[in-house]
Design a protein around this motif. Sequence first.
Motif, PDB file in Angstrom:
ATOM      1  N   ILE A 213     -11.564 -23.241  42.346  1.00  0.00           N
ATOM      2  CA  ILE A 213     -11.308 -22.013  41.569  1.00  0.00           C
ATOM      3  C   ILE A 213      -9.670 -22.726  41.703  1.00  0.00           C
ATOM      4  O   ILE A 213      -9.077 -22.915  42.597  1.00  0.00           O
ATOM      5  N   PRO A 214      -8.861 -22.702  40.660  1.00  0.00           N
ATOM      6  CA  PRO A 214      -7.114 -22.635  40.186  1.00  0.00           C
ATOM      7  C   PRO A 214      -6.929 -21.754  41.183  1.00  0.00           C
ATOM      8  O   PRO A 214      -6.786 -20.584  41.006  1.00  0.00           O
ATOM      9  N   PHE A 215      -6.074 -21.563  42.497  1.00  0.00           N
ATOM     10  CA  PHE A 215      -5.229 -21.017  42.882  1.00  0.00           C
ATOM     11  C   PHE A 215      -3.995 -21.745  43.250  1.00  0.00           C
ATOM     12  O   PHE A 215      -3.508 -22.297  44.469  1.00  0.00           O
ATOM     13  N   ARG A 216      -2.592 -20.885  42.547  1.00  0.00           N
ATOM     14  CA  ARG A 216      -1.110 -20.749  43.190  1.00  0.00           C
ATOM     15  C   ARG A 216      -1.351 -22.626  42.565  1.00  0.00           C
ATOM     16  O   ARG A 216      -1.465 -23.092  41.855  1.00  0.00           O
ATOM     17  N   ASN A 217      -0.827 -22.939  43.769  1.00  0.00           N
ATOM     18  CA  ASN A 217      -0.654 -25.511  43.516  1.00  0.00           C
ATOM     19  C   ASN A 217      -2.183 -25.657  44.201  1.00  0.00           C
ATOM     20  O   ASN A 217      -1.347 -26.871  44.437  1.00  0.00           O
ATOM     21  N   GLY A 218      -2.734 -25.428  44.035  1.00  0.00           N
ATOM     22  CA  GLY A 218      -3.883 -25.491  44.623  1.00  0.00           C
ATOM     23  C   GLY A 218      -5.034 -24.907  44.267  1.00  0.00           C
ATOM     24  O   GLY A 218      -5.185 -24.593  43.385  1.00  0.00           O
ATOM     25  N   ILE A 219      -6.271 -25.381  45.111  1.00  0.00           N
ATOM     26  CA  ILE A 219      -7.901 -24.870  45.175  1.00  0.00           C
ATOM     27  C   ILE A 219      -8.276 -24.069  46.236  1.00  0.00           C
ATOM     28  O   ILE A 219      -8.240 -24.389  47.494  1.00  0.00           O
ATOM     29  N   VAL A 220      -9.024 -22.989  45.450  1.00  0.00           N
ATOM     30  CA  VAL A 220     -10.273 -22.142  46.835  1.00  0.00           C
ATOM     31  C   VAL A 220     -11.046 -22.636  46.311  1.00  0.00           C
ATOM     32  O   VAL A 220     -11.870 -22.582  45.282  1.00  0.00           O
ATOM     33  N   VAL A 221     -11.860 -22.893  47.399  1.00  0.00           N
ATOM     34  CA  VAL A 221     -13.791 -23.246  46.895  1.00  0.00           C
ATOM     35  C   VAL A 221     -14.069 -22.555  47.907  1.00  0.00           C
ATOM     36  O   VAL A 221     -14.042 -22.272  49.582  1.00  0.00           O
ATOM     37  N   PRO A 222     -15.111 -21.678  47.409  1.00  0.00           N
ATOM     38  CA  PRO A 222     -16.075 -20.572  48.616  1.00  0.00           C
ATOM     39  C   PRO A 222     -16.764 -21.688  49.196  1.00  0.00           C
ATOM     40  O   PRO A 222     -18.042 -22.424  48.309  1.00  0.00           O
ATOM     41  N   VAL A 223     -17.617 -21.344  50.199  1.00  0.00           N
ATOM     42  CA  VAL A 223     -18.231 -21.674  50.952  1.00  0.00           C
ATOM     43  C   VAL A 223     -19.690 -20.979  51.436  1.00  0.00           C
ATOM     44  O   VAL A 223     -19.054 -19.988  52.041  1.00  0.00           O
ATOM     45  N   CYS A 224     -20.857 -21.161  51.424  1.00  0.00           N
ATOM     46  CA  CYS A 224     -21.973 -19.984  52.351  1.00  0.00           C
ATOM     47  C   CYS A 224     -23.305 -21.049  53.076  1.00  0.00           C
ATOM     48  O   CYS A 224     -23.377 -22.007  52.431  1.00  0.00           O
ATOM     49  N   LEU A 225     -23.156 -20.492  54.394  1.00  0.00           N
ATOM     50  CA  LEU A 225     -23.409 -21.670  55.260  1.00  0.00           C
ATOM     51  C   LEU A 225     -24.087 -19.894  56.356  1.00  0.00           C
ATOM     52  O   LEU A 225     -23.635 -19.518  56.806  1.00  0.00           O
ATOM     53  N   PRO A 226     -25.170 -20.725  56.910  1.00  0.00           N
ATOM     54  CA  PRO A 226     -25.398 -19.875  58.588  1.00  0.00           C
ATOM     55  C   PRO A 226     -24.239 -19.816  59.158  1.00  0.00           C
ATOM     56  O   PRO A 226     -23.181 -20.995  58.885  1.00  0.00           O
ATOM     57  N   SER A 227     -24.155 -18.632  59.684  1.00  0.00           N
ATOM     58  CA  SER A 227     -22.712 -18.541  60.602  1.00  0.00           C
ATOM     59  C   SER A 227     -22.341 -19.251  61.585  1.00  0.00           C
ATOM     60  O   SER A 227     -21.709 -19.866  61.794  1.00  0.00           O
ATOM     61  N   THR A 228     -23.311 -20.035  62.113  1.00  0.00           N
ATOM     62  CA  THR A 228     -23.485 -21.289  63.427  1.00  0.00           C
ATOM     63  C   THR A 228     -23.154 -21.758  62.401  1.00  0.00           C
ATOM     64  O   THR A 228     -22.138 -23.180  63.244  1.00  0.00           O
TER      65      THR A 228
END
Length: 456
Positions: A412-427
């Motif tokens: 996802i474009p965010f200001r001058n970089g990229i945001v990446v949502p990640v889903c994983l088990p908590s551990t």
Amino acid sequence: MAPSSLVFTVQRQMPVLVTPAKPTPHEFKYLSDIDDQESLRFQIPLIHFYRNEPCMSGIDPAKVIREALARALVFYYPIAGRLREESGRKLVVECTGEGVLFIEADANARLQDFGDNLQPPFPCMEELLFDVEGSAGVLNCPLLLIQVTRLLCGGFIFSLRLNHTMADGQGLALFMNAVAEMARGATEPSVLPVWSRELLRARNPPRVTLEHREYDDDMPHDSHNTINTPPDVNVAHRSFYFGPREISALRMRLPEHLRKNSTRFEILTACLWRCRTMALQLEPEEEVRVMCNVNARGKKEGDFLPMGYYGNAFAYPAAVSKVKSLCNEPMEYALELVKKAKSQGMTREYLQSVADLMVLRGRPHFTIAKSYLVSDLTRAGLENVDFGWGKAVYGSVAKGGIGDIPLVSFYIPFRNGIVVPVCLPSTAMDRFVKEIESMTSDLITAPPPSRPLSAP
């Protein structure tokens, strides 16, 4: 990201169906053989946050958007119809003109309450995009749900849920910009929509001419296998910011020829795939794959798609490796695999071969087990949608994952970089954070400050 402790209430009006502002044809329009694969038969949520705009004082964004939506649907009238399924699981839109769902709402919150760095996951998302009973299916349901939530500060939140078979990210951006142009006074979209789904129809007879490891059928389609945990394990959702410093740190880990000849997408994908695999602690001999969402638009061989084509126009070419190789070899090993897969998926023949595979194999889902999929939205333009209140503070997908499957990350474009949502088990998430920090030489930082979210 927004404060996880933020709590607010939303007062919603009854959902209504918004129909095209003028009569539209009642006809049947077939989806392409890329559109109707199992992988796209779900609803994808987006969210846009808008500041208070003093020059729009006294103007109701819900009313403006609702009226603009009705006018835009005259041009995008298939979206006001309903999906039907014919023999061979073939999907067709019956253009009934029944309309799309629209909800008007008010929240007792201000834009600044959501924090300075808006990133997924967002608090109270179920309140900002209410799941109207009977609306979440794929067949015989509204193809689009929109909620406009006014905020105390004069800003508002625009949330949307689209049946993904109808459009991809760039196609959705075309539709949203059409609504936005109507909201700003246009009489027709600057780019007229084009259906032409026959351009991505299977050949007759269909023939799969290339290898498609993303559709391997020798692995169980069990969403839990992708994270190697039982279904009752807590899954963590977190976003990561990669700015110029983080990308530069990753480049410096590569041999000189790869530093110069690798894109930001390729480098970031190789890093995330490797770090994610390490964090999951899979067996060394297991095979894992990363699938790169490669869109035909903007590519030389994608010129066969006319401007205004808003259907799905991408493939998921897969890079495959044994866990031990991916984790033990330097990052350039993963990068070379990613570059090769991406290159294969950029040809028209690859997309045509996928369309043929869909018909021959009953429109399968991509392989879920031990897989990771990345989708680059940095060029979709979703954040540029302007209904008259300026560009969105944040405008893109509302969460990582697709449906109930947590194996997808969006860039996802965010200001001058990229945001990446990640889903994983908590551990595994804890381990993933450490791996990312190590790979970027402890340069993971918060995004740079921006101007205040509320008007002075």
